[in-house]
Every structure is written in C-alpha cells, then in structure tokens.
Scaffold this motif. Structure first.
Motif, PDB file in Angstrom:
ATOM      1  N   ILE A 135       6.692   8.335  -9.371  1.00  0.00           N
ATOM      2  CA  ILE A 135       7.254   9.018  -8.200  1.00  0.00           C
ATOM      3  C   ILE A 135       8.148  10.193  -8.637  1.00  0.00           C
ATOM      4  CG2 ILE A 135       7.044   7.076  -6.610  1.00  0.00           C
ATOM      5  CD1 ILE A 135      10.033   6.509  -7.053  1.00  0.00           C
ATOM      6  N   ARG A 136       7.971  10.625  -9.876  1.00  0.00           N
ATOM      7  CA  ARG A 136       8.636  11.818 -10.410  1.00  0.00           C
ATOM      8  C   ARG A 136      10.155  11.757 -10.316  1.00  0.00           C
ATOM      9  NH1 ARG A 136       4.593  16.650  -8.154  1.00  0.00           N
ATOM     10  NH2 ARG A 136       2.680  15.802  -9.086  1.00  0.00           N
ATOM     11  N   VAL A 137      10.702  10.602 -10.625  1.00  0.00           N
ATOM     12  CA  VAL A 137      12.157  10.465 -10.695  1.00  0.00           C
ATOM     13  C   VAL A 137      12.598  10.627 -12.144  1.00  0.00           C
ATOM     14  CG1 VAL A 137      14.088   8.842 -10.505  1.00  0.00           C
ATOM     15  CG2 VAL A 137      12.414   9.006  -8.660  1.00  0.00           C
ATOM     16  N   ASP A 138      13.535  11.510 -12.368  1.00  0.00           N
ATOM     17  CA  ASP A 138      14.192  11.666 -13.666  1.00  0.00           C
ATOM     18  C   ASP A 138      15.619  12.109 -13.352  1.00  0.00           C
ATOM     19  OD1 ASP A 138      15.081  12.138 -16.219  1.00  0.00           O
ATOM     20  OD2 ASP A 138      13.322  13.301 -16.837  1.00  0.00           O
ATOM     21  N   ALA A 145      18.744  12.968  -2.879  1.00  0.00           N
ATOM     22  CA  ALA A 145      17.679  12.060  -2.416  1.00  0.00           C
ATOM     23  C   ALA A 145      16.846  11.528  -3.580  1.00  0.00           C
ATOM     24  CB  ALA A 145      16.782  12.770  -1.402  1.00  0.00           C
ATOM     25  N   VAL A 146      17.529  11.015  -4.612  1.00  0.00           N
ATOM     26  CA  VAL A 146      16.812  10.593  -5.818  1.00  0.00           C
ATOM     27  C   VAL A 146      15.882   9.412  -5.559  1.00  0.00           C
ATOM     28  CG1 VAL A 146      18.576  11.496  -7.383  1.00  0.00           C
ATOM     29  CG2 VAL A 146      18.757   9.139  -6.566  1.00  0.00           C
ATOM     30  N   PHE A 147      16.160   8.605  -4.526  1.00  0.00           N
ATOM     31  CA  PHE A 147      15.310   7.451  -4.216  1.00  0.00           C
ATOM     32  C   PHE A 147      14.455   7.697  -2.976  1.00  0.00           C
ATOM     33  CE2 PHE A 147      17.967   3.976  -6.537  1.00  0.00           C
ATOM     34  CZ  PHE A 147      17.513   4.467  -7.751  1.00  0.00           C
ATOM     35  N   ARG A 148      14.150   8.931  -2.714  1.00  0.00           N
ATOM     36  CA  ARG A 148      13.378   9.310  -1.525  1.00  0.00           C
ATOM     37  C   ARG A 148      12.021   8.620  -1.468  1.00  0.00           C
ATOM     38  NH1 ARG A 148      13.243  13.354   2.226  1.00  0.00           N
ATOM     39  NH2 ARG A 148      11.198  14.045   2.953  1.00  0.00           N
ATOM     40  N   ASN A 149      11.385   8.439  -2.609  1.00  0.00           N
ATOM     41  CA  ASN A 149       9.995   7.955  -2.617  1.00  0.00           C
ATOM     42  C   ASN A 149       9.843   6.536  -3.168  1.00  0.00           C
ATOM     43  OD1 ASN A 149       8.899  10.380  -1.526  1.00  0.00           O
ATOM     44  ND2 ASN A 149       9.101  11.347  -3.538  1.00  0.00           N
ATOM     45  N   LEU A 154       6.198   3.240  -4.523  1.00  0.00           N
ATOM     46  CA  LEU A 154       5.998   2.442  -5.730  1.00  0.00           C
ATOM     47  C   LEU A 154       5.051   1.283  -5.457  1.00  0.00           C
ATOM     48  CD1 LEU A 154       9.579   2.321  -7.275  1.00  0.00           C
ATOM     49  CD2 LEU A 154       7.553   3.453  -8.227  1.00  0.00           C
ATOM     50  N   LYS A 155       4.311   0.912  -6.493  1.00  0.00           N
ATOM     51  CA  LYS A 155       3.370  -0.206  -6.412  1.00  0.00           C
ATOM     52  C   LYS A 155       3.638  -1.160  -7.560  1.00  0.00           C
ATOM     53  CE  LYS A 155      -0.170   2.531  -6.700  1.00  0.00           C
ATOM     54  NZ  LYS A 155       0.587   3.805  -6.696  1.00  0.00           N
ATOM     55  N   THR A 178       0.877  -1.149   0.000  1.00  0.00           N
ATOM     56  CA  THR A 178       0.000   0.000   0.000  1.00  0.00           C
ATOM     57  C   THR A 178       0.922   1.207   0.000  1.00  0.00           C
ATOM     58  OG1 THR A 178      -0.019  -0.213   2.356  1.00  0.00           O
ATOM     59  CG2 THR A 178      -1.856  -1.160   1.182  1.00  0.00           C
ATOM     60  N   PRO A 179       0.433   2.482  -0.091  1.00  0.00           N
ATOM     61  CA  PRO A 179       1.346   3.590  -0.310  1.00  0.00           C
ATOM     62  C   PRO A 179       2.629   3.493   0.507  1.00  0.00           C
ATOM     63  CG  PRO A 179      -0.885   4.388  -0.132  1.00  0.00           C
ATOM     64  CD  PRO A 179      -0.942   2.905   0.056  1.00  0.00           C
ATOM     65  N   MET A 180       2.544   3.056   1.758  1.00  0.00           N
ATOM     66  CA  MET A 180       3.758   2.831   2.536  1.00  0.00           C
ATOM     67  C   MET A 180       4.033   1.341   2.517  1.00  0.00           C
ATOM     68  SD  MET A 180       6.175   4.161   4.261  1.00  0.00           S
ATOM     69  CE  MET A 180       5.567   5.790   4.706  1.00  0.00           C
ATOM     70  N   ALA A 181       5.173   0.940   1.919  1.00  0.00           N
ATOM     71  CA  ALA A 181       5.454  -0.481   1.755  1.00  0.00           C
ATOM     72  C   ALA A 181       5.519  -1.177   3.111  1.00  0.00           C
ATOM     73  CB  ALA A 181       6.773  -0.661   1.020  1.00  0.00           C
ATOM     74  N   GLN A 182       5.159  -2.441   3.113  1.00  0.00           N
ATOM     75  CA  GLN A 182       5.126  -3.193   4.357  1.00  0.00           C
ATOM     76  C   GLN A 182       6.522  -3.704   4.703  1.00  0.00           C
ATOM     77  OE1 GLN A 182       2.269  -6.279   3.908  1.00  0.00           O
ATOM     78  NE2 GLN A 182       0.661  -4.920   3.226  1.00  0.00           N
ATOM     79  N   VAL A 183       6.803  -3.802   5.984  1.00  0.00           N
ATOM     80  CA  VAL A 183       8.058  -4.395   6.435  1.00  0.00           C
ATOM     81  C   VAL A 183       7.884  -5.899   6.452  1.00  0.00           C
ATOM     82  CG1 VAL A 183       9.692  -4.566   8.336  1.00  0.00           C
ATOM     83  CG2 VAL A 183       8.596  -2.380   7.837  1.00  0.00           C
ATOM     84  N   VAL A 184       8.738  -6.588   5.699  1.00  0.00           N
ATOM     85  CA  VAL A 184       8.602  -8.035   5.576  1.00  0.00           C
ATOM     86  C   VAL A 184       9.965  -8.689   5.694  1.00  0.00           C
ATOM     87  CG1 VAL A 184       6.507  -8.019   4.180  1.00  0.00           C
ATOM     88  CG2 VAL A 184       8.714  -7.799   3.060  1.00  0.00           C
ATOM     89  N   ASN A 185       9.998  -9.890   6.236  1.00  0.00           N
ATOM     90  CA  ASN A 185      11.203 -10.704   6.223  1.00  0.00           C
ATOM     91  C   ASN A 185      11.092 -11.661   5.051  1.00  0.00           C
ATOM     92  OD1 ASN A 185      12.677  -9.838   8.545  1.00  0.00           O
ATOM     93  ND2 ASN A 185      11.027 -10.706   9.780  1.00  0.00           N
TER      94      ASN A 185
END
Length: 223
Positions: A82-85, A140-144, A148-149, A46-53
């Motif tokens: 996520i507007r990365v370029d 901070a190019v990978f800030r967001n 990603l989904k 979901t918008p905030m990725a889940q913490v998973v092992n």
C-alpha cells in the motif's frame, strides 16, 4: 437503589473511562481500555475489508513490563503493498475531564508519521507492538489500511535493523455509534498479548470515521 449501590455504579463508570484509551488515527478521540488473547480466524478481506463484529478476547493479561535491557525502538514503517514508508514516533496519552466530571484518557496521534504506543511491546519482545495513524488528515499515513490482505508484508526498522511481519487479519469494527461493550471489545485488540504481534489501527472510512480498522500481523522468521 441504596446510596452504596449508587456510589458503586458511579465508581465503575468512572473506572471504565479512566482505563480506556484506544488509538485513534482520526480527527477526533475516544476512550478505550486494552486486554488480550489470540483472535479467532477471520474472513480474508477483499480489496475493501469487510465490516465484522469480533468476539471479545479474554480479559486475563498483564500489562507489558520492559526490563532494563529493552528491545530497540521502532523508527520507520514500510508496508510495500500500500506504498507506506513513514517515520515512526513515540506516542503517549493525556487525561481530560468532561462536563460530568469523568476523567477521559486520550491517545495522542502522530502527524505525518505512524505512532508507536509507548506502553506496548518493543521490537523483538513478546507482546503486542501497537501503532496508530491518521487516515484522512496530516499525512494520512494509514489511509489505505483497508486494502491490505492476508499475507501482505510490513517491515519495521530501528536504525539499520529490520523486523518483518506478515498480515494475518484485517478487521473493521463499529465505533462511533457502538455500545460501550462493543467499544471496550474493540479496545482489547491494542492491549497486551502473550504472543509476539504487530497491531496497526486507524479510523474508517475516510469520509466520516464511524468505524475502526485494526490490522494484525505476526513476525516472519528471519532466514
């Protein structure tokens, strides 16, 4: 414990640190070691990725070898959702020795750019093309990445040629306080794989960098 056993354990401990560099798009570095295989399917974030092992991928895989005729080098990365370029630069690694005499292998991290790991696959080649970047400093190019989904697109350019990828998995795994086994398992995601894929890596979350975020994407067939 015999002296031979002690020497054996010391050698093993050193080999872990020599073998292990993992990306790090953060304000500090750690050591890691790669090795691959297709991941099992993961829950869609979901918008905030889940913490998973994640399960540890198998250890069998050869390091990528680049023949004389190599694929094109990446020079630009776009992730529209996520507007990365951002430009892409080539990254290597350096070795340092800690106070205990252990040799640590540390990945460089690109400032104001994504960094292509120079021992990973090239565009159009089978294997794992790995990029890392900062998430909270120096561009901070990978800030967001955590937004990603599954199904989102990433586009890598080499000059006027582009290669399209579609996000399959977004993983967040513990790192700073994780066991060495967990950290070695994390590192395998940036190792060589038999299939063709793109792996993006950074630290997470932005305020304390205790975890790693790993995004896996696969090529989209050109029409």
């Amino acid at each position: 414990m015999s002296s031979n056993q002690k020497r054996s354990l010391t050698g093993f401990a050193r080999s872990i640190f020599v073998l292990i560099p993992l990306l790090l798009g953060c304000s500090f570095f750690d050591s890691f070691s790669p090795a691959p295989s297709a991941p099992t399917s993961l829950p869609q974030p979901t918008p905030m990725a889940q913490v998973v092992n994640q399960p540890t991928p198998p250890l069998k895989a050869a390091l990528p070898t680049h023949p004389a005729q190599r694929g094109p080098l990446p020079d630009r990365l776009q992730i529209p959702n996520i507007r990365v370029d951002t430009p892409v630069v080539t990254l290597g690694w350096s070795t340092t020795q800690n106070d205990n005499g252990r040799i640590l292998s540390e990945w460089e991290v690109a400032d104001n750019a994504a960094g292509w790991h120079k021992n990973s696959a090239l565009l159009g080649e089978p294997g794992n093309l790995v990029m890392s970047g900062h998430n909270n400093i120096k561009g901070a190019v990978f800030r967001n990445l955590d937004q990603l989904k599954r199904g989102d697109k990433a586009i890598i350019w080499s000059g006027k040629q582009h290669f399209d990828y579609q996000v399959s998995d977004v993983m967040i795994v513990p790192e700073k306080y994780a066991s060495i086994q967990q950290r070695l398992a994390n590192a395998k995601w940036i190792g060589p794989f038999a299939d063709q894929r793109l792996t993006l890596v950074s630290c997470w979350p932005r305020d304390d960098n205790t975890h790693r975020i790993i995004v896996i994407a696969y090529p989209v067939k050109q029409q």
